[in-house]
Design an enzyme around this catalytic site. Structure first.
Site, PDB file in Angstrom:
ATOM      1  N   HIS A   1      -4.635  -3.257   9.945  1.00 15.53           N
ATOM      2  CA  HIS A   1      -5.083  -3.781   9.532  1.00 15.53           C
ATOM      3  C   HIS A   1      -3.570  -4.189   8.502  1.00 15.53           C
ATOM      4  O   HIS A   1      -2.976  -5.293   8.162  1.00 15.53           O
ATOM      5  CB  HIS A   1      -6.153  -4.989   9.858  1.00 15.53           C
ATOM      6  CG  HIS A   1      -6.400  -5.038  10.401  1.00 15.53           C
ATOM      7  ND1 HIS A   1      -6.832  -4.509  12.089  1.00 15.53           N
ATOM      8  CD2 HIS A   1      -6.445  -6.678  11.119  1.00 15.53           C
ATOM      9  CE1 HIS A   1      -7.583  -4.698  12.468  1.00 15.53           C
ATOM     10  NE2 HIS A   1      -7.321  -6.093  12.656  1.00 15.53           N
ATOM     11  N   LYS A   2      -3.712  -3.417   7.227  1.00 19.19           N
ATOM     12  CA  LYS A   2      -3.563  -3.467   6.121  1.00 19.19           C
ATOM     13  C   LYS A   2      -1.476  -3.061   6.194  1.00 19.19           C
ATOM     14  O   LYS A   2      -0.310  -3.938   6.423  1.00 19.19           O
ATOM     15  CB  LYS A   2      -3.604  -2.101   5.449  1.00 19.19           C
ATOM     16  CG  LYS A   2      -2.883  -2.113   3.873  1.00 19.19           C
ATOM     17  CD  LYS A   2      -2.996  -3.696   3.312  1.00 19.19           C
ATOM     18  CE  LYS A   2      -1.216  -3.403   2.250  1.00 19.19           C
ATOM     19  NZ  LYS A   2      -1.270  -2.936   0.870  1.00 19.19           N
ATOM     20  N   LEU A   3      -1.462  -2.433   7.436  1.00 21.12           N
ATOM     21  CA  LEU A   3       0.031  -2.412   8.104  1.00 21.12           C
ATOM     22  C   LEU A   3       0.543  -3.989   8.983  1.00 21.12           C
ATOM     23  O   LEU A   3       1.982  -4.415   8.778  1.00 21.12           O
ATOM     24  CB  LEU A   3       0.070  -0.990   9.404  1.00 21.12           C
ATOM     25  CG  LEU A   3      -0.506   0.052   8.321  1.00 21.12           C
ATOM     26  CD1 LEU A   3       0.161   1.404   9.495  1.00 21.12           C
ATOM     27  CD2 LEU A   3       1.237   0.160   7.426  1.00 21.12           C
TER      28      LEU A   3
END
Length: 284
Positions: free
Chosen positions: A168-170
């Site tokens: 999700h950070k990506l």
């Protein structure tokens, strides 16, 4: 008063350590460049000479590091001094596959580890704003949830699958980088057209970008490419953008044009530009 450690005190890590000390925590900090940790002493942060010195006696160890390799190196350096009940909270942006391997290995060694990357810069970290993602064992997350909530405006627990926060950070960083690249090209069109960049930015205020993500983005994820605007017409518009810029360097539009050409050649010209995602969402 909790005793915590921050390993990595660059712009974000230093802001986190400063905020924690200001809240009243007992904070030790280490950085590969000692001056960066020592600069935090004026906020009550105790600089440490080594990762092991920083984590000795800490209930939580926060990692704010460059990448997976540095995370592994720093955990190894701190390992011998970790308290048995210490929780490692890793805020580093990392590769999902390596994050899974690390979480599995550390769990097997009896080390408590959560991956908690964030969407915030130093000013937001100092004011406990922005967002934090978290994944890992639910009971472990719940044991530190209250303390993590003090660091951020919003914390989103994604579940026990240990790579989800990394993935999700990506997602989020891809949007940030992509928007920056497209904004750069918009400003190039403005420059080439003798229009102030501020006017170009102001025009974008007429567009509901959130609605585009919710609507077009949802259709893309479902593989729905029913046209409201044909790819071939969108490609014509991109040609106009490229021609308007002349030989000025561009960040995103040439790559978009090349992908559009591939899809048009494959027979997708009459479909919605959402078809740019076709290879990402095709179902088996």
């Amino acid at each position: 008063m909790a005793q915590i450690a921050f390993l990595g005190t660059g712009l974000l890590g230093g802001a986190f350590a400063e905020a924690a000390a200001t809240r009243g925590d007992s904070v030790k900090a280490w950085n590969r460049t000692p001056d960066k940790a020592q600069a935090l002493a004026r906020f009550g942060v105790q600089p440490a000479a080594t990762p092991a010195d920083a984590v000795r006696g800490a209930a939580r160890v926060h990692l704010v590091l460059k990448d997976d390799a540095v995370v592994e190196e720093v955990i190894a350096a701190a390992r011998a001094a970790l308290s048995p009940d210490a929780v490692i909270v890793d805020h580093t942006t990392t590769l999902p596959a390596l994050t899974v391997q690390r979480a599995q290995r550390l769990a097997g060694e009896g080390i408590k580890y959560l991956h908690c990357p964030v969407f915030m810069g130093p000013p937001a970290a100092r004011k406990a704003l922005g967002s934090m993602l978290a994944c890992g064992p639910r009971a472990l997350f719940e044991s530190v949830q209250g303390e993590l909530a003090k660091m951020t405006g919003k914390i989103e627990y994604l579940g026990e699958r240990t790579d989800l926060a990394a993935v999700h950070k990506l997602f989020g960083n891809a949007m940030i980088v992509g928007v920056s690249a497209v904004m750069a090209d918009i400003l190039t069109i403005a420059q080439a057209s003798n229009v102030p960049g501020e006017d170009a930015v102001r025009l974008l205020g007429l567009l509901d970008l959130n609605a585009m993500v919710a609507g077009r983005g949802a259709n893309m994820a479902k593989g729905n490419f029913t046209p409201t605007f044909e790819l071939s017409m969108a490609r014509k518009d991109v040609r106009l953008m490229l021609e308007a810029c002349g030989d000025r360097p561009l960040a995103a539009l040439p790559g978009i044009a090349a992908r559009m050409d591939q899809l048009i050649a494959a027979g997708h010209g009459a479909r919605d530009p959402a078809v740019l995602a076709i290879d990402a969402v095709q179902r088996p």
